[in-house]
Design a protein around this motif. Sequence first.
Motif, PDB file in Angstrom:
ATOM      1  N   UNK A 183      -1.506 -33.257  -3.066  1.00 46.63           N
ATOM      2  CA  UNK A 183      -0.310 -32.697  -3.914  1.00 46.63           C
ATOM      3  C   UNK A 183       0.508 -34.183  -4.383  1.00 46.63           C
ATOM      4  N   UNK A 184       0.538 -34.899  -3.051  1.00 44.23           N
ATOM      5  CA  UNK A 184       1.534 -36.114  -3.447  1.00 44.23           C
ATOM      6  C   UNK A 184       0.843 -37.340  -4.296  1.00 44.23           C
ATOM      7  N   UNK A 185      -0.578 -37.149  -4.333  1.00 48.03           N
ATOM      8  CA  UNK A 185      -1.151 -38.148  -5.345  1.00 48.03           C
ATOM      9  C   UNK A 185      -1.091 -37.767  -6.726  1.00 48.03           C
ATOM     10  N   UNK A 186      -0.874 -36.535  -6.596  1.00 42.32           N
ATOM     11  CA  UNK A 186      -0.885 -35.676  -8.200  1.00 42.32           C
ATOM     12  C   UNK A 186       0.668 -35.938  -8.485  1.00 42.32           C
ATOM     13  N   UNK A 187       1.426 -35.934  -7.749  1.00 43.82           N
ATOM     14  CA  UNK A 187       2.868 -35.997  -8.044  1.00 43.82           C
ATOM     15  C   UNK A 187       3.120 -37.379  -8.492  1.00 43.82           C
ATOM     16  N   UNK A 188       2.468 -38.484  -7.952  1.00 37.77           N
ATOM     17  CA  UNK A 188       2.565 -39.930  -8.192  1.00 37.77           C
ATOM     18  C   UNK A 188       1.761 -40.057  -9.560  1.00 37.77           C
ATOM     19  N   UNK A 189       0.777 -39.577  -9.619  1.00 34.90           N
ATOM     20  CA  UNK A 189       0.132 -39.614 -11.058  1.00 34.90           C
ATOM     21  C   UNK A 189       0.974 -39.255 -12.208  1.00 34.90           C
ATOM     22  N   UNK A 190       1.786 -37.968 -12.097  1.00 35.47           N
ATOM     23  CA  UNK A 190       2.352 -37.384 -13.050  1.00 35.47           C
ATOM     24  C   UNK A 190       3.988 -38.433 -13.478  1.00 35.47           C
ATOM     25  N   UNK A 191       4.290 -38.742 -12.171  1.00 37.16           N
ATOM     26  CA  UNK A 191       5.500 -39.675 -12.287  1.00 37.16           C
ATOM     27  C   UNK A 191       5.164 -41.088 -13.207  1.00 37.16           C
ATOM     28  N   UNK A 192       4.072 -41.712 -12.631  1.00 36.25           N
ATOM     29  CA  UNK A 192       4.198 -42.753 -13.404  1.00 36.25           C
ATOM     30  C   UNK A 192       3.419 -42.785 -14.703  1.00 36.25           C
ATOM     31  N   UNK A 193       3.001 -41.579 -15.063  1.00 33.53           N
ATOM     32  CA  UNK A 193       2.530 -41.166 -16.390  1.00 33.53           C
ATOM     33  C   UNK A 193       3.844 -41.026 -17.297  1.00 33.53           C
ATOM     34  N   UNK A 194       4.792 -40.531 -16.587  1.00 34.44           N
ATOM     35  CA  UNK A 194       5.861 -40.266 -17.426  1.00 34.44           C
ATOM     36  C   UNK A 194       6.679 -41.672 -17.677  1.00 34.44           C
ATOM     37  N   UNK A 195       6.527 -42.497 -16.654  1.00 28.50           N
ATOM     38  CA  UNK A 195       7.097 -43.890 -16.978  1.00 28.50           C
ATOM     39  C   UNK A 195       6.054 -44.542 -17.806  1.00 28.50           C
ATOM     40  N   UNK A 196       5.067 -44.199 -18.400  1.00 27.63           N
ATOM     41  CA  UNK A 196       4.151 -44.725 -19.442  1.00 27.63           C
ATOM     42  C   UNK A 196       3.285 -46.022 -18.518  1.00 27.63           C
ATOM     43  N   UNK A 197       3.163 -45.876 -17.468  1.00 33.70           N
ATOM     44  CA  UNK A 197       2.616 -46.737 -16.593  1.00 33.70           C
ATOM     45  C   UNK A 197       1.236 -46.188 -16.559  1.00 33.70           C
ATOM     46  N   UNK A 198       0.354 -46.166 -17.595  1.00 28.02           N
ATOM     47  CA  UNK A 198      -0.821 -45.633 -17.654  1.00 28.02           C
ATOM     48  C   UNK A 198      -2.021 -46.103 -16.850  1.00 28.02           C
TER      49      UNK A 198
END
Length: 359
Positions: free
Chosen positions: A235-250
Amino acid sequence: MQVKPKQRRLGRHNIESSTRKNTSDQTILKLGQFKEEFRLLQKFFAEHDPQGSGSVPISKLYDVLNKAGIEKDEADVIVQEADKIANTCSNITFEALVGILRSLSNPSEEPDAKAVEFMHILIKYRQKCESEGNYMEAGKANFQLQTLREREEKRQEHATKAKQIQQRMQIQIAHNNQYNEFNLEWETFLDEFDKASKAHLEQLTKKHEEAFKVFQKQIREEATSKPPKWSRELLEWRKRQHVVAKLKNYSDAQKFKAISDSLEDGERSSMNSHHTGSFAKKEVNFHEQQRAEMQALLKRINVKRKEHKKKRDMECKRLLRRNQNVQKALEGKQATESAQNIAFIKKQMQSILAGPKGK
């Protein structure tokens, strides 16, 4: 006064011819006149002819006749006749046995008219010799008279015995038929019970198969309907994934997604493995319940069948005991009748010997 030799020879010839005809031990029933007796005799004959050759050894003939209700003294006569016509292997065919039985007729219980007539002739002849003082001839006539009387008494006693044997045999046949009907009814009943039991077992088996399919579908639907419980790390890795994605850090988002997907695949595989083990355990428990239900049904069927067999045995013993009582009662009655008949025969012979008086 001497009697002419020709007259004496003629008298002896006629007397001996008549007595020989009546002194053979003809106590055998006219089985040829009774279809049921023949059917039963044929059945017992076939039991000693398993190969179906149509003949049985003479040594087995006593067993056949005994089962047919024919007593030993009557069977002795039949076996003696059978020995005369047996083949080289000492076997006799059923047709030959039937021929013997038909040839041995059932004698009459009434006094033989020819024997009585010869008795009267001998009485007159004896009286004539006495009156003429020819005591030697009178003694011979008296000896022949007593011999004829004894043979006639024996013949009538045998006739009575043959009649009683016929009565016992008919009772035995009736009892055999009753016993066969009893067994047939019970065999039919037990066959129907077994068929009904088999139908119940098949019905329960089919019910179990359908219930198991429904159960399998149910537990799988329950497992798939619930959302999976992921680990905190995933769950934490998924959360990080979504956070950085929102920051456009693809770039980092793609890395975090790969890590999350790898964790998810591992956990999903672990869940599937757990579900498979859980399904197997639940299926085993379900099968155990069904097996217990089947065993309970089998137990009820076996208990019920034992109850039926116990009831059959009790009724069979009651039937055999009742038939034995009937046989004993008949034998007692026949013994009394036989004693009375013997006394009557002797009295009858005495009456015949008492007359007619010579002139």
